[in-house]
Design an enzyme around this catalytic site. Structure first.
Site, PDB file in Angstrom:
ATOM      1  N   LYS A 120      13.243 -12.348  -7.368  1.00 48.93           N
ATOM      2  CA  LYS A 120      13.572 -11.071  -6.630  1.00 48.93           C
ATOM      3  C   LYS A 120      13.045  -9.928  -7.334  1.00 48.93           C
ATOM      4  CE  LYS A 120      16.887  -8.778  -5.841  1.00 48.93           C
ATOM      5  NZ  LYS A 120      18.505  -8.071  -5.532  1.00 48.93           N
ATOM      6  N   ASP A 138      15.888 -10.270  -0.514  1.00 53.34           N
ATOM      7  CA  ASP A 138      17.175  -9.926  -0.961  1.00 53.34           C
ATOM      8  C   ASP A 138      18.291 -10.189   0.522  1.00 53.34           C
ATOM      9  OD1 ASP A 138      17.111  -7.787   0.907  1.00 53.34           O
ATOM     10  OD2 ASP A 138      17.905  -6.330  -0.317  1.00 53.34           O
TER      11      ASP A 138
END
Length: 210
Positions: A120, A138
């Site tokens: 991420k 997220d």
């Protein structure tokens, strides 16, 4: 959500916010990388408060490694997991200097080799700094993708892959920011603001709020 609805979804988000930006404060690719590492299990607002102090003392990797781990921790002690994050911040700064001349690499594998940097975080940097059409999933994006029917998936990788397939290419570059902001301020976790949502009619969520 059908493809024509997905296009309309992003057309509306784009019209409302043509140039979406991260809410993390930074003045260089290095500072963004550190800020994203610090943002794990913390809000952007809390990270910005911490990094204003941290970056005033150490704006570059060279300056950062001149601090002790306790000094870095003192600057960021207001955010969660600050001791481990201080350790990772120093370690990634050293590796940037040793392996990349102090520059943030435009390479996923190289980024993920840095302490505290996962998929991420790497995707955030690749998208925000290097403007690559990648998707950093997220908790907000995971929730919005599943709740709306935009790109359902059982885990973040499955959602990421679904988004890469389903988001129209002409919206892909900024889709990450639109979805985060939508999840943060409209499609919130506990009680989504469906009555104020500009894409509510396109969303497949059954339990819309009044």
């Amino acid at each position: 959500m059908k493809r024509e609805a997905i296009r309309a979804f992003f057309e509306r988000l784009s019209a409302a916010n043509p140039h979406p930006q991260t809410e993390l404060e930074y003045a260089s690719p290095y500072q963004l990388l550190v800020a994203v590492v610090l943002s794990a299990q913390a809000t952007d607002k809390s990270v910005n408060i911490a990094t204003r102090r941290l970056f005033a003392a150490a704006p570059t990797p060279e300056a950062m490694i001149s601090l002790t781990e306790d000094e870095v921790a003192e600057h960021i002690k207001t955010i969660g997991l600050f001791r481990n994050k201080a350790k990772n911040t120093l370690a990634l700064s050293r590796l940037l200097l040793e392996r990349h001349g102090g520059e943030v690499p435009c390479d996923r594998e190289a980024l993920e080799a840095l302490p505290g940097v996962g998929r991420k975080t790497a995707n955030v940097v690749l998208n925000t700094v290097f403007r690559l059409p990648v998707m950093a999933v997220d908790t907000h994006i995971f929730r919005v993708s599943n709740r709306t029917g935009l790109a359902p998936g059982k885990d973040v990788v499955e959602v990421e892959n679904a988004l890469m397939r389903r988001v129209p290419k002409d919206f892909l570059l900024d889709a990450h920011h639109w979805l985060i902001l939508h999840g943060r301020y409209v499609c919130t976790a506990r009680k989504p603001l469906c009555a104020a949502c500009q894409v509510s009619d396109l969303c497949t969520f059954r339990d819309k709020t009044a």
